[in-house]
Design a protein around this motif. Structure first.
Motif, PDB file in Angstrom:
ATOM      1  N   LEU A  31       0.795  -1.232   0.000  1.00 25.43           N
ATOM      2  CA  LEU A  31       0.000   0.000   0.000  1.00 25.43           C
ATOM      3  C   LEU A  31       0.830   1.287   0.000  1.00 25.43           C
ATOM      4  O   LEU A  31       1.655   1.500   0.882  1.00 25.43           O
ATOM      5  N   ASP A  32       0.591   2.115  -1.023  1.00 17.31           N
ATOM      6  CA  ASP A  32       1.296   3.404  -1.108  1.00 17.31           C
ATOM      7  C   ASP A  32       0.241   4.506  -1.138  1.00 17.31           C
ATOM      8  O   ASP A  32      -0.017   5.123  -2.162  1.00 17.31           O
ATOM      9  N   ILE A  33      -0.384   4.699   0.015  1.00 21.48           N
ATOM     10  CA  ILE A  33      -1.468   5.676   0.106  1.00 21.48           C
ATOM     11  C   ILE A  33      -0.912   6.948   0.744  1.00 21.48           C
ATOM     12  O   ILE A  33       0.183   6.936   1.296  1.00 21.48           O
TER      13      ILE A  33
ATOM     14  N   TYR B 292       2.450  11.671   6.004  1.00 18.28           N
ATOM     15  CA  TYR B 292       2.008  10.366   6.468  1.00 18.28           C
ATOM     16  C   TYR B 292       1.602   9.561   5.238  1.00 18.28           C
ATOM     17  O   TYR B 292       0.514   9.750   4.696  1.00 18.28           O
ATOM     18  N   ARG B 293       2.491   8.742   4.744  1.00 16.35           N
ATOM     19  CA  ARG B 293       2.189   8.001   3.522  1.00 16.35           C
ATOM     20  C   ARG B 293       2.909   6.651   3.476  1.00 16.35           C
ATOM     21  O   ARG B 293       3.845   6.408   4.237  1.00 16.35           O
ATOM     22  N   ALA B 294       2.415   5.803   2.599  1.00 13.76           N
ATOM     23  CA  ALA B 294       3.065   4.547   2.236  1.00 13.76           C
ATOM     24  C   ALA B 294       3.450   3.707   3.450  1.00 13.76           C
ATOM     25  O   ALA B 294       2.639   3.496   4.349  1.00 13.76           O
TER      26      ALA B 294
ATOM     27  N   ASN C 276       9.952   8.621 -10.034  1.00 15.54           N
ATOM     28  CA  ASN C 276       9.009   9.745  -9.907  1.00 15.54           C
ATOM     29  C   ASN C 276       9.214  10.448  -8.572  1.00 15.54           C
ATOM     30  O   ASN C 276       9.352  11.672  -8.504  1.00 15.54           O
ATOM     31  N   ASP C 277       9.218   9.649  -7.512  1.00 17.03           N
ATOM     32  CA  ASP C 277       9.427  10.255  -6.201  1.00 17.03           C
ATOM     33  C   ASP C 277      10.887  10.625  -5.978  1.00 17.03           C
ATOM     34  O   ASP C 277      11.186  11.635  -5.355  1.00 17.03           O
ATOM     35  N   LEU C 278      11.797   9.796  -6.496  1.00 17.43           N
ATOM     36  CA  LEU C 278      13.215  10.116  -6.301  1.00 17.43           C
ATOM     37  C   LEU C 278      13.531  11.488  -6.912  1.00 17.43           C
ATOM     38  O   LEU C 278      14.257  12.293  -6.317  1.00 17.43           O
TER      39      LEU C 278
ATOM     40  N   ASP D  68       7.605  19.404  -6.030  1.00 18.99           N
ATOM     41  CA  ASP D  68       6.335  18.711  -5.818  1.00 18.99           C
ATOM     42  C   ASP D  68       5.828  18.209  -7.163  1.00 18.99           C
ATOM     43  O   ASP D  68       5.543  19.001  -8.061  1.00 18.99           O
ATOM     44  N   ARG D  69       5.730  16.881  -7.322  1.00 13.39           N
ATOM     45  CA  ARG D  69       5.339  16.327  -8.623  1.00 13.39           C
ATOM     46  C   ARG D  69       3.906  16.677  -8.998  1.00 13.39           C
ATOM     47  O   ARG D  69       3.490  16.516 -10.138  1.00 13.39           O
ATOM     48  N   GLN D  70       3.108  17.134  -8.022  1.00 17.22           N
ATOM     49  CA  GLN D  70       1.716  17.491  -8.283  1.00 17.22           C
ATOM     50  C   GLN D  70       1.568  18.934  -8.756  1.00 17.22           C
ATOM     51  O   GLN D  70       0.511  19.343  -9.173  1.00 17.22           O
TER      52      GLN D  70
HETATM   53 MG    MG Z   1       6.660   6.539  -5.564  1.00 15.17          MG
END
Ligand code: MG
Ligand code: PEP
Length: 542
Positions: A336-338, A359-361, A455-457, A465-467
């Motif tokens: 889970l990567d929420i 707070y994620r993943a 993507n996150d790296l 911020d990728r968003q």
């Molecule tokens: Mg990722």
């Protein structure tokens, strides 16, 4: 005043490709129906009853109109719909959901509609099967009436270019993909999960398109390469793009020749070329494109599709199905990567100032081990049915890896005690934080593989911020810092005798394929549509 032809609206490309067809502006009808608690169930029952009356009246008017235009035989469907709205089983189910769960009528109708249409769809009798669409239709009508909306005449059943303000990942996956020619959103960023989903679904997609209202039903062209929407194209433009579309299809056919070939350079160096998926329904595309395995199954989409925690059994069935469909080929399922951009109501996550740093993943999984254990049990149970591997996202410290391994041992002990069979899945981690890169030497001995989440790296390395669509020009996926880190990760993996792959979007960048192979990458996992273009690059290499 004459309407402007060939109106070009510039946006950003999220996935290339060309689409030609009518625009369909996404209406609320296609959006997720929210489940709300209500204090007064009786009032909801009354709302339902009066919506039903209105829907029956609307259908009566439709019947009269159809009778005049297309004759009695074709109009009869509206009478059938009227009868279905009064069906005792259907109405009982809606009543029961409202009163027993104390929920809003819209939700009760949506659930009943889903349940009944699934039931019809699974029947052998062709006539009964066809009723599934009718139940859906009447349920949608009821929900629209309950929401106080009038009939959406612009809605069509033909394949269209979907235009929306924005699409949440959970909304995107609920759309019928056979009816989607392209996605166009006014908001969104090229690195959002919706954009990734479009790539996974192999659908041209544009984001940040400042399209005005009133485009619904108009003919348009989506040029995914140049990032533009062309509304109401003139003859010459249409011809030009039809030719491009043909060319695209020809190229695709050419690539099919590579479908069953090994991903091997001329000098014999072979890499594993896997595909990324969001759910069971993507496996068809994986197989069609000749991927050698699944390198990233984003399991959180199983959670996003639901409005309550998916049970161990639900998850087990999904993982098992994918493993069985892949018939012995490796299936790497990410736990889970929420969090961050993927929010789920029933997780009741607090609003955070910096969600990407929040707070994620794996942080949620370690903090709420009951959720994590349910998933791990499902994964281990499914591992008895195919070649499943497990990988954990967002690792920053060695203790997190050790803690996950402890929980896995607990799960294995429980399953053994319960005499439930399980396999021996490979265990890996995603390397997607600069911290994990720097301590990769310490992490490698603890795992079977590294999978690089570029993507996150990139987001965490470049502090972008990728968003945030405004930063797309600064988001340099080829930044030397990121490429150097990839080399460091591969070297640390090989020093410890484990393999390293890339499952982030950069893995599909054919400008870098040769460089990755020369760097020593062992595996690349890309969206299904990119498998063949990447393989083409590898087999062309010396
Ligand atoms: Mg990722
Ligand atoms: C990544 O970060 O590169 C990755 C593959 O995971 P996601 O895009 O789902 O965060």
């Amino acid at each position: 005043m004459a309407e402007e032809r060939n109106k070009i609206i510039e946006g950003k490309s999220a996935f290339s490709g060309i689409a030609i067809g009518p625009i369909r502006e996404l209406t609320k009808k296609n959006k997720v129906v929210r489940r709300n608690h209500v204090d007064d169930a009786d009032a909801e029952l009354k709302r339902f009853e009066s919506a039903k009356e209105q829907a029956i009246e609307e259908l009566g008017q439709l019947y009269e109109k159809a009778l005049a235009q297309v004759g009695e035989e074709n109009a009869a469907i509206f009478e059938v719909h009227q009868m279905m709205l009064e069906d005792e089983d259907y109405c009982d189910s809606v009543h029961n959901i409202i009163t027993s769960q104390q929920v809003n009528a819209e939700y009760a109708v949506a659930s009943t509609g889903d349940n009944f249409s699934e039931m019809f769809a699974s029947m052998d009798d062709e006539y009964m099967k066809a009723r599934a669409a009718d139940v859906k239709d009447i349920s949608e009508r009821l929900i629209r009436v309950l929401e106080g909306k009038s009939e959406d005449v612009g809605d069509s059943q033909e394949a269209s270019i979907i235009l929306a303000d924005d699409l949440a990942p959970s909304e995107t996956i609920q759309l019928d993909r056979s009816k989607i020619l392209a996605f166009v959103t006014r908001a969104g960023s090229t690195n959002s999960h919706t954009a990734i989903l479009a790539r996974t679904m192999n659908i041209p997609a544009l984001v940040c398109v400042p399209a005005e209202e009133g485009l619904d039903g108009k003919q348009a062209i989506v040029d995914g390469k140049q990032g533009r929407l062309i509304v109401d194209p003139d003859e010459a433009t249409l011809k030009e793009y039809e030719a491009k579309l043909k060319e695209e299809q020809r190229h695709r056919e050419l690539l099919v020749a590579l479908k069953d070939k090994a991903t091997r350079t001329k000098s014999g160096r072979e890499i594993r070329l896997y595909a990324n998926i969001g759910g069971v329904s993507d496996v068809g595309a994986v197989l069609m494109n000749g991927a050698e395995g699944i390198g990233l199954f984003r399991s959180e989409f199983l959670y996003l599709e639901k409005d309550e925690y998916p049970s161990e059994e639900d998850q087990f069935q999904a993982y098992r199905k994918v493993a069985e469909m892949m018939a012995g080929k490796q299936v790497i399922i990410r736990t889970l990567d929420i969090g961050a951009d993927k929010k789920i109501d029933y997780f009741s996550l607090d609003t955070e100032e910096n969600p990407a740093l929040g707070y994620r993943a794996v942080r949620i999984c370690l903090d709420r081990p009951e959720i994590f254990k349910t998933q791990l049990r499902a994964l281990y149970r499914a591992s008895a049915y195919g070649n499943i591997a497990i990988m954990v996202p967002m690792i920053i410290s060695r203790w997190e890896v050790l803690k996950v391994k402890d929980i896995i041992e607990e799960v294995k002990a429980e399953l053994t005690a319960q005499k439930i069979p399980f396999g021996n899945p490979e265990f890996g981690i995603m390397i997607e934080t600069p911290a994990a890169v720097v301590i990769a030497d310490d992490l490698a001995p603890e795992v079977d593989f590294f999978s690089i989440g570029t993507n996150d790296l990139t987001q965490y390395t470049l502090a972008i911020d990728r968003q945030n669509a405004k930063l797309d020009t600064f988001y340099d996926a080829h930044h030397p810092a990121v490429l150097k880190m990839i080399q460091m990760i591969i070297d640390s993996a090989h020093k410890a005798g484990i393999w390293a792959g890339i499952c982030g979007e950069l893995g599909a960048d054919t400008e870098l394929t040769e460089q990755f192979v020369n760097m020593g990458i062992d595996e690349l996992s890309v969206s299904p549509a990119m498998v063949l273009p990447v393989r083409e690059r590898v087999v062309e290499m010396d």
